[in-house]
Design an enzyme around this catalytic site. Sequence first.
Site, PDB file in Angstrom:
ATOM      1  N   ASP A 145       0.838  -1.210  -0.189  1.00  0.00           N
ATOM      2  CA  ASP A 145       0.222   0.054  -0.055  1.00  0.00           C
ATOM      3  C   ASP A 145       0.915   1.289   0.086  1.00  0.00           C
ATOM      4  OD1 ASP A 145       0.848  -0.760   2.551  1.00  0.00           O
ATOM      5  OD2 ASP A 145      -0.720   0.476   3.406  1.00  0.00           O
ATOM      6  N   GLU A 205       0.233  -1.369   5.520  1.00  0.00           N
ATOM      7  CA  GLU A 205       1.191  -0.837   6.666  1.00  0.00           C
ATOM      8  C   GLU A 205       1.062   0.668   6.696  1.00  0.00           C
ATOM      9  OE1 GLU A 205       4.840   1.299   7.882  1.00  0.00           O
ATOM     10  OE2 GLU A 205       3.866   1.407   6.020  1.00  0.00           O
TER      11      GLU A 205
END
Length: 438
Positions: A80, A144
């Site tokens: 991400d 994350e």
Amino acid sequence: MINWEQVNNEVRDLLTDLIKINTTNPPGNELEAARYLKAFLEREGIESTIYESAPGRGNLVARIPGDGKGRPLVLLAHLDVVAANPAQWTRPPFAAEIADGYLWGRGAIDMKGMLAMETLAMILLKRNKITPGREVILVAAADEEAGSQQGAEWLLKQDIPGLSQAEYIINEGGEGKVDNGLPVYACQNGEKGVLWVKMKVHGLPGHASMPSKDNAIVRMATLLNRIGRYKPTITLSETTRNFLMEMAKARGVRISKGSSNLDYSLQLFASRHFKNERSVQAMLYNTISPTIVKAGEKVNVLPDVCEATLDCRLAPGQTPEGFLKKLKEIVNDSSVEWEVLQTAEPTESPVNTELFSVIQKTVQKINPKAIAVPYLSPGGTDSRYFRKRGITAYGFFPIILSETELQRMHGIDERISLENLKLGTRILYETVKEMVEV
């Protein structure tokens, strides 16, 4: 014999494709990137599995089996990225354009660039028919950037073979820079803790044409001003001490490790030599950053409440609970309502390890003038979840960045130089190769 020109083209093309897959979190959409990576690895004969922690939230785990002489080595990355406003960028953030010797795009540094390097390092092991003495596991995790509840933290709870048994993790968190002409690679063996907290104050609502002394926004401004005026004292952890000692040595500054006033000498050195380097200054203090302020809905209505969100980062030895108490002392207003949004303890890994030694040797092998130094990361990474389980985790992204380039991470016009991709892939591969030939 490795054809490095071919490898350079491959890592560039892989990163280009990864950037083009928009995995802005929220919502994430990591599953699309995980599927792309799975197909990429399968073409090289490397098996992988995708674990969905939630719809659309894909986590990929790939592995090259070892012969059991050592515990696994995990190459960790996240899929991400943070949001990017195209209107602010020179080039579209998800177009992955190449210009001026750089590959531009959100995630180029944080952290699809390293994911591409790790993937090629793994592929090169396979192509060169190296049977690792320890299993090599590639983990491309989700979430994350929003706390990892759908990513690394979730994965470790699934009892996936090899993850909890790993001896070493190589992850993001440490980058290199040129310091006085010397290439210095920061190896992140520690990271600051996190305290995200929301302050809320109430005021007297009513018509804005009749001002009230009890204005929620004005009250909050007063409290934020107190926070802004707060001057924290330097807090040195063992990692920060080691970093400053190594940097002093590199700059020819004599500081005796056995000195009775070691901390004072290191503080003086830091204030003189790193005064304007935000990434270093952030290592030295507990920090408080107001990031969100919300109040009111109409221009002619006095708001009844004002909220401010604070991002606090804590040096090793501190606790979120202890720092929240300090925050309340700084604000000094018993009417404030506090809401803790997220916490994480500071973490550190030792540096007297085989992997740290290999990293030091590898960077000097590629560039005899280079050094690798311990580093305390101001930002959080997925390494903390592994450190909590007693696993040694290092942030080692072997690229050289200027301070300006580093600030583009999470900022505008994020990009990575093609030269960094080229050299970084080679350093990472040589490090992994050395570690698995046990």
